[in-house]
Design an enzyme around this catalytic site. Structure first.
Site, PDB file in Angstrom:
ATOM      1  N   ASN A   9      16.132  73.252  64.180  1.00  0.00           N
ATOM      2  CA  ASN A   9      17.182  74.226  64.472  1.00  0.00           C
ATOM      3  C   ASN A   9      16.724  74.991  65.710  1.00  0.00           C
ATOM      4  O   ASN A   9      15.831  75.823  65.638  1.00  0.00           O
ATOM      5  CB  ASN A   9      17.344  75.171  63.269  1.00  0.00           C
ATOM      6  CG  ASN A   9      18.308  76.314  63.554  1.00  0.00           C
ATOM      7  OD1 ASN A   9      18.983  76.325  64.582  1.00  0.00           O
ATOM      8  ND2 ASN A   9      18.366  77.279  62.641  1.00  0.00           N
ATOM      9  N   LYS A  11      18.251  77.126  67.394  1.00  0.00           N
ATOM     10  CA  LYS A  11      18.772  78.505  67.457  1.00  0.00           C
ATOM     11  C   LYS A  11      19.287  78.789  68.881  1.00  0.00           C
ATOM     12  O   LYS A  11      19.737  77.868  69.560  1.00  0.00           O
ATOM     13  CB  LYS A  11      17.710  79.502  66.991  1.00  0.00           C
ATOM     14  CG  LYS A  11      17.168  79.128  65.597  1.00  0.00           C
ATOM     15  CD  LYS A  11      16.340  80.198  64.950  1.00  0.00           C
ATOM     16  CE  LYS A  11      15.863  79.708  63.593  1.00  0.00           C
ATOM     17  NZ  LYS A  11      15.100  80.716  62.846  1.00  0.00           N
ATOM     18  N   HIS A  96      23.205  79.958  57.533  1.00  0.00           N
ATOM     19  CA  HIS A  96      21.820  80.313  57.870  1.00  0.00           C
ATOM     20  C   HIS A  96      21.645  81.824  57.668  1.00  0.00           C
ATOM     21  O   HIS A  96      22.565  82.602  57.919  1.00  0.00           O
ATOM     22  CB  HIS A  96      21.519  79.918  59.317  1.00  0.00           C
ATOM     23  CG  HIS A  96      20.064  80.020  59.641  1.00  0.00           C
ATOM     24  ND1 HIS A  96      19.463  81.223  59.926  1.00  0.00           N
ATOM     25  CD2 HIS A  96      19.082  79.084  59.677  1.00  0.00           C
ATOM     26  CE1 HIS A  96      18.174  81.017  60.139  1.00  0.00           C
ATOM     27  NE2 HIS A  96      17.913  79.729  59.985  1.00  0.00           N
ATOM     28  N   GLU A  98      20.289  84.009  59.377  1.00  0.00           N
ATOM     29  CA  GLU A  98      20.560  84.822  60.566  1.00  0.00           C
ATOM     30  C   GLU A  98      22.059  85.050  60.724  1.00  0.00           C
ATOM     31  O   GLU A  98      22.497  86.095  61.197  1.00  0.00           O
ATOM     32  CB  GLU A  98      19.948  84.156  61.810  1.00  0.00           C
ATOM     33  CG  GLU A  98      18.438  84.308  61.815  1.00  0.00           C
ATOM     34  CD  GLU A  98      17.675  83.172  62.449  1.00  0.00           C
ATOM     35  OE1 GLU A  98      18.278  82.357  63.181  1.00  0.00           O
ATOM     36  OE2 GLU A  98      16.452  83.094  62.204  1.00  0.00           O
ATOM     37  N   GLU A 168      15.413  78.478  52.511  1.00  0.00           N
ATOM     38  CA  GLU A 168      14.703  79.210  53.559  1.00  0.00           C
ATOM     39  C   GLU A 168      14.498  80.653  53.110  1.00  0.00           C
ATOM     40  O   GLU A 168      15.391  81.496  53.291  1.00  0.00           O
ATOM     41  CB  GLU A 168      15.519  79.198  54.861  1.00  0.00           C
ATOM     42  CG  GLU A 168      15.741  77.817  55.443  1.00  0.00           C
ATOM     43  CD  GLU A 168      15.966  77.864  56.943  1.00  0.00           C
ATOM     44  OE1 GLU A 168      15.303  77.104  57.653  1.00  0.00           O
ATOM     45  OE2 GLU A 168      16.775  78.689  57.417  1.00  0.00           O
ATOM     46  N   GLY A 174      10.309  82.657  60.985  1.00  0.00           N
ATOM     47  CA  GLY A 174       9.838  83.211  62.253  1.00  0.00           C
ATOM     48  C   GLY A 174       8.720  84.230  62.098  1.00  0.00           C
ATOM     49  O   GLY A 174       8.387  84.946  63.035  1.00  0.00           O
ATOM     50  N   SER A 214       8.699  78.896  58.993  1.00  0.00           N
ATOM     51  CA  SER A 214       7.356  78.767  59.582  1.00  0.00           C
ATOM     52  C   SER A 214       6.690  77.427  59.288  1.00  0.00           C
ATOM     53  O   SER A 214       5.469  77.362  59.092  1.00  0.00           O
ATOM     54  CB  SER A 214       6.456  79.933  59.145  1.00  0.00           C
ATOM     55  OG  SER A 214       6.987  81.163  59.605  1.00  0.00           O
TER      56      SER A 214
END
Ligand code: 13P
Length: 252
Positions: A9, A11, A96, A98, A168, A174, A214
């Site tokens: 991904n 992003k 996702h 985010e 996730e 991250g 990660s």
């Protein structure tokens, strides 16, 4: 036997030049990719078409990072499933964290997008996962179960079986802080049980469940050899061809 799905991904990284350069590097490595894994990259919308064209003849799938659930119409700034299908997009990431966090994505829209993706023959990757606070309060399973139940509401078994789920945990994205392989596998197993309750074990046994958060070359093997984890959704480490390649070939 479930195949592994190793997905990058990207992003909001890589302009067109960077995207095509990374694709060239991946193409040059692709002959040595583990044949037991499906490989997917998810660039930004504006680069999807060119990336897809550049990958013609290569066995690397292309996915979008989001889409709208409506077919067509006055939805300024949105991209429809048909538009993605038209340029050869194979997968779409849905819900996702985010997008849930910054763009008001909720389980109801995840559900609509999941159904819309299947109507257009695009494989949805539905993201679920808890915050650190939820885990520390001991409600991580309840949180994820709720996301699954709402996300899959009125979704037919024949579509559920073709849906990918990415677990996730938000606190691992991250941050460099990976869930332990035991935590990741425990949740993947739990998700499979949720699907078994909603559908059947026959269906839940076939669903691809990824882990994301990660994942790097040096922890990929530990995570990807767990019984219920069938792949990874990778952010940062997918932006470097060599690192991504090492994750794809974790078994070697
Ligand atoms: P990182 O691999 O950078 O933690 O990102 C994970 C992720 O959000 C993939 O969708």
């Amino acid at each position: 036997m479930r195949r592994k799905l190793i997905a990058g991904n990207w992003k909001m990284n890589n302009d067109l030049d960077d995207s095509l350069a990374l694709v060239e590097e991946l193409k040059s490595l692709s002959g040595k990719f583990d044949k037991d894994a499906d490989v997917l990259i998810c660039p930004a919308f504006v680069n999807l078409y060119h990336v897809k064209q550049s990958l013609s003849g290569f066995d690397i799938k292309v996915g979008a990072q989001n889409m709208h659930f409506e077919e067509v119409g006055a939805f300024t700034g949105e991209i429809s499933p048909a538009m993605l299908k038209n340029i050869g997009v194979d997968y779409v990431i849905i819900g996702h964290s985010e997008r849930r966090q910054y763009f008001n994505e909720v389980d109801e829209t995840v559900n609509k997008k999941l159904k819309a993706a299947h109507i257009h023959g695009i494989i949805p990757i539905v993201c679920v996962g808890e915050t650190l606070k939820q885990r520390e309060s001991g409600i991580e399973k309840e949180t994820v179960k709720n996301q699954i139940i709402k996300g899959f509401e009125n979704v037919d078994g024949s579509e559920a079986v073709k849906t990918v789920i990415a677990y996730e945990p938000i606190w691992a994205i991250g941050t460099g802080r990976t869930a332990s392989s035991r935590q990741a596998n425990e949740m993947a197993y739990f998700i499979r049980n949720c699907l078994s309750e909603i559908y059947s074990s026959d269906i839940s046994d076939k669903v691809i469940i990824q882990y994301g958060g990660s994942v790097k070359a040096d922890n990929a093997k530990e995570i990807l050899t767990q019984s219920d984890i069938d792949g990874a959704l990778i952010g940062g480490a997918s932006l470097k061809a060599e690192e991504f390649y090492k994750i794809i070939n974790y078994a070697k």
